[in-house]
Design an enzyme around this catalytic site. Structure first.
Site, PDB file in Angstrom:
ATOM      1  N   CYS A   9       0.701  -1.178  -0.008  1.00 43.27           N
ATOM      2  CA  CYS A   9      -0.087  -0.022  -0.142  1.00 43.27           C
ATOM      3  C   CYS A   9       0.901   1.133   0.089  1.00 43.27           C
ATOM      4  O   CYS A   9       2.091   1.183   0.241  1.00 43.27           O
ATOM      5  CB  CYS A   9      -0.888   0.062   1.217  1.00 43.27           C
ATOM      6  SG  CYS A   9      -1.853  -1.384   1.329  1.00 43.27           S
ATOM      7  N   GLY A  35      -0.344   0.089  -4.883  1.00 39.40           N
ATOM      8  CA  GLY A  35      -1.519  -0.388  -4.652  1.00 39.40           C
ATOM      9  C   GLY A  35      -2.628  -0.028  -5.745  1.00 39.40           C
ATOM     10  O   GLY A  35      -2.694   1.345  -6.081  1.00 39.40           O
ATOM     11  N   ASN A 109       0.087   1.112   5.926  1.00 43.32           N
ATOM     12  CA  ASN A 109       1.066   0.139   4.976  1.00 43.32           C
ATOM     13  C   ASN A 109       1.734  -0.715   5.893  1.00 43.32           C
ATOM     14  O   ASN A 109       2.384  -0.457   6.528  1.00 43.32           O
ATOM     15  CB  ASN A 109       2.024   1.252   4.147  1.00 43.32           C
ATOM     16  CG  ASN A 109       2.909   0.472   3.549  1.00 43.32           C
ATOM     17  OD1 ASN A 109       4.219   0.919   3.128  1.00 43.32           O
ATOM     18  ND2 ASN A 109       2.707  -0.841   3.207  1.00 43.32           N
ATOM     19  N   GLY A 110       1.486  -1.980   5.472  1.00 41.77           N
ATOM     20  CA  GLY A 110       2.202  -3.204   6.473  1.00 41.77           C
ATOM     21  C   GLY A 110       1.154  -4.239   6.594  1.00 41.77           C
ATOM     22  O   GLY A 110       0.160  -4.002   5.923  1.00 41.77           O
ATOM     23  N   TYR A 249      12.086  -4.791  -5.761  1.00 42.32           N
ATOM     24  CA  TYR A 249      11.169  -4.790  -6.769  1.00 42.32           C
ATOM     25  C   TYR A 249      10.177  -3.588  -6.500  1.00 42.32           C
ATOM     26  O   TYR A 249       9.543  -2.881  -7.383  1.00 42.32           O
ATOM     27  CB  TYR A 249      10.284  -6.007  -6.876  1.00 42.32           C
ATOM     28  CG  TYR A 249       9.015  -5.912  -7.645  1.00 42.32           C
ATOM     29  CD1 TYR A 249       9.153  -5.714  -9.237  1.00 42.32           C
ATOM     30  CD2 TYR A 249       7.960  -6.170  -7.239  1.00 42.32           C
ATOM     31  CE1 TYR A 249       8.041  -5.789  -9.945  1.00 42.32           C
ATOM     32  CE2 TYR A 249       6.758  -6.193  -7.983  1.00 42.32           C
ATOM     33  CZ  TYR A 249       6.927  -5.774  -9.211  1.00 42.32           C
ATOM     34  OH  TYR A 249       5.836  -5.765 -10.049  1.00 42.32           O
TER      35      TYR A 249
END
Ligand code: SF4
Length: 466
Positions: A9, A35, A109-110, A249
């Site tokens: 995210c 995302g 985020n996580g 990535y």
């Protein structure tokens, strides 16, 4: 067609700007790669809070009218890929609630490894959940806190979380940022004139002309209000575990994450790979876009030319015409350039192999375009274990690096040779902070214990890698 780990995210927050919602929109635009399932913005004007959330890409999720409905000088935004919870609008963030402490919004985020236990306890205690997202537990813990102030209640609730979290939170007059003590996910702090910005990656600051100041430190909570920026470190320090896959990535190459240029680290991966696994070849060809930086590094180190032997078609999937089954490569986003590949010995560079399905298609495509040999080089070690810290990964049984030896993978993808970057190579490229990185998806050794019901993911014994 891409066989990749799915991004997690992206979060963005701004304090002290009359165009807070518009700038948040642009910030989310820059973070779109993190995302693509839903996007949302919550703004505040000192008195009231306003929210707009929708499924789909940022460009489709907001209109001029929806941005006009988000007044105020502070805002947070979120772009989501569902690492925990289903893909539906109720799970789109930021979540906005009202409780005894007032209104609060959150973007995360996580992935919280103890979300299931916390949720079960909260449900036992009478909480009613509106979403299936792990993030909602933070709001319930906050709402139930008896602490007298917003900050104390937040610290008390965040202290109960385990796992990966880079959080942006908004009250009607405060922007709050918090990062887990391991520092799994990035979170950067910057300025735009007199405004403060927090965001997942610095590329979001570049787009709006903001200046990067520093990272939000692991374990740090930043409270940004009319009184300025206040930093507290309320949690005991824990070993650092920055996600190395951000460098491999996820993050954009024009970003700085964990204090390093993603482009520089990725190029270094390619250089080390060229030293570790050279190939007798005529040309280096990257798989766009994921293999480009490492391919540049490989070509430079190997003194080989680099050419774009594969072209990405950005518009595939946007047609309404359904082709017949017999049109074999319809939907494939890459096209080979015959004039570059014909008769050549090609070093094909990509960042990772997850299931092996895409690599096989691409190698076959390059050979069909006339390449004499294809030597596949991967700029990270074999991916052998799933992630529990905010990245959507298949189970171990589906990871080709866990179930096949390297030579079996080579045969499967039909390459003439195959080599991966070593773990030592990966660690040396990320530099002096090498002990501060999580490498669990390459080692199966996890820095934070994950929930018991996730053990099913790891049932399969690893096949010895040759
Ligand atoms: S397991 Fe892999 S993807 Fe997950 S946090 Fe660790 S390095 Fe990143």
């Amino acid at each position: 067609m891409y066989d990749k780990f799915k991004d997690e995210c992206g979060v963005f927050g701004i304090f002290g700007n009359p165009e807070a919602a518009n700038l948040t929109y642009l910030g989310l635009y820059a973070l779109q790669h993190r995302g693509q399932e839903s996007a949302g913005i919550v703004s505040a004007d000192g008195e009231k809070m306003h929210a707009s959330r929708a499924m789909g890409h940022v460009a489709d999720a907001f209109t001029e009218a929806s941005l006009l409905s988000l007044p105020g000088h502070l805002a947070i935004g979120h772009t989501r890929y569902s690492t925990a919870g289903e893909s539906r609008l109720e799970n789109a963030q930021p979540f906005l609630i009202e409780c005894a402490h007032g209104q609060i919004a959150i973007g995360h985020n996580g992935n919280l490894v103890n979300a299931r236990e916390l949720r079960d306890e909260l449900v036992q205690g009478g909480s009613i959940f509106a979403t299936s997202s792990d993030t909602e537990v933070v709001l319930h813990l906050y709402a139930r806190s008896k602490k007298p102030s917003v900050e104390e209640a937040l610290v008390e609730s965040i202290a109960q979380l385990q796992g990966a979290y880079s959080l942006v939170l908004l009250t009607k007059n405060r922007l709050i940022a918090a990062r887990d003590p391991h520092g799994f996910r990035p979170l950067a702090l910057g300025t735009l004139g007199d405004s403060w910005i927090v965001c997942s990656e610095t590329c979001a600051m570049d787009l709006i002309g903001a200046t990067y100041v520093r990272d939000v430190e692991p374990g740090e909570v930043l409270i940004i209000s009319e009184g300025g920026v206040r930093s507290i470190q309320p949690f005991p320090p824990l070993p650092l575990a920055h996600c190395v896959f951000e460098h491999v990535y996820f993050a954009r190459p024009d970003s700085y994450v964990f204090g390093r240029s993603v482009n520089e680290v990725r190029t270094e991966f390619g250089k080390i790979l060229a030293r570790e696994a050279p190939a007798d070849a005529d040309v280096v060809v990257p798989i766009p876009d994921s293999g480009v930086c490492a391919a540049i590094g490989f070509a430079e180190e190997a003194h080989l030319p680099i050419q774009m032997g594969l072209i990405r078609n950005h518009y595939v999937g946007r047609t309404f015409i359904q082709p017949q089954q017999s049109i074999r490569h319809f939907g494939v986003k890459l096209n080979p350039v015959r004039s570059i590949l014909e008769g050549k010995r090609v070093v094909l560079v990509d960042d990772s192999i997850v299931r092996g399905t895409t690599s096989r298609k691409i190698v076959t495509m390059i050979k069909a375009a006339g390449a004499r040999e294809v030597h596949l080089r991967i700029s990270c070690p074999p991916t052998i274990s799933p992630c529990f810290y905010g990245v959507d990964t298949p189970s171990r049984a589906e990871l080709i690096g866990a179930t096949h030896t390297i030579d079996e993978i080579r045969k499967h993808v039909e390459a003439d040779s195959l080599a991966y970057l070593s773990l030592d190579g990966l660690r040396s490229a990320v530099g002096t902070q090498q002990n501060s990185y999580c490498t669990s998806c390459y080692t199966g050794v996890y820095p934070v214990a994950f929930p018991r019901d996730e053990h099913a993911y790891l049932q399969l014994a690893l096949k010895a890698v040759d």
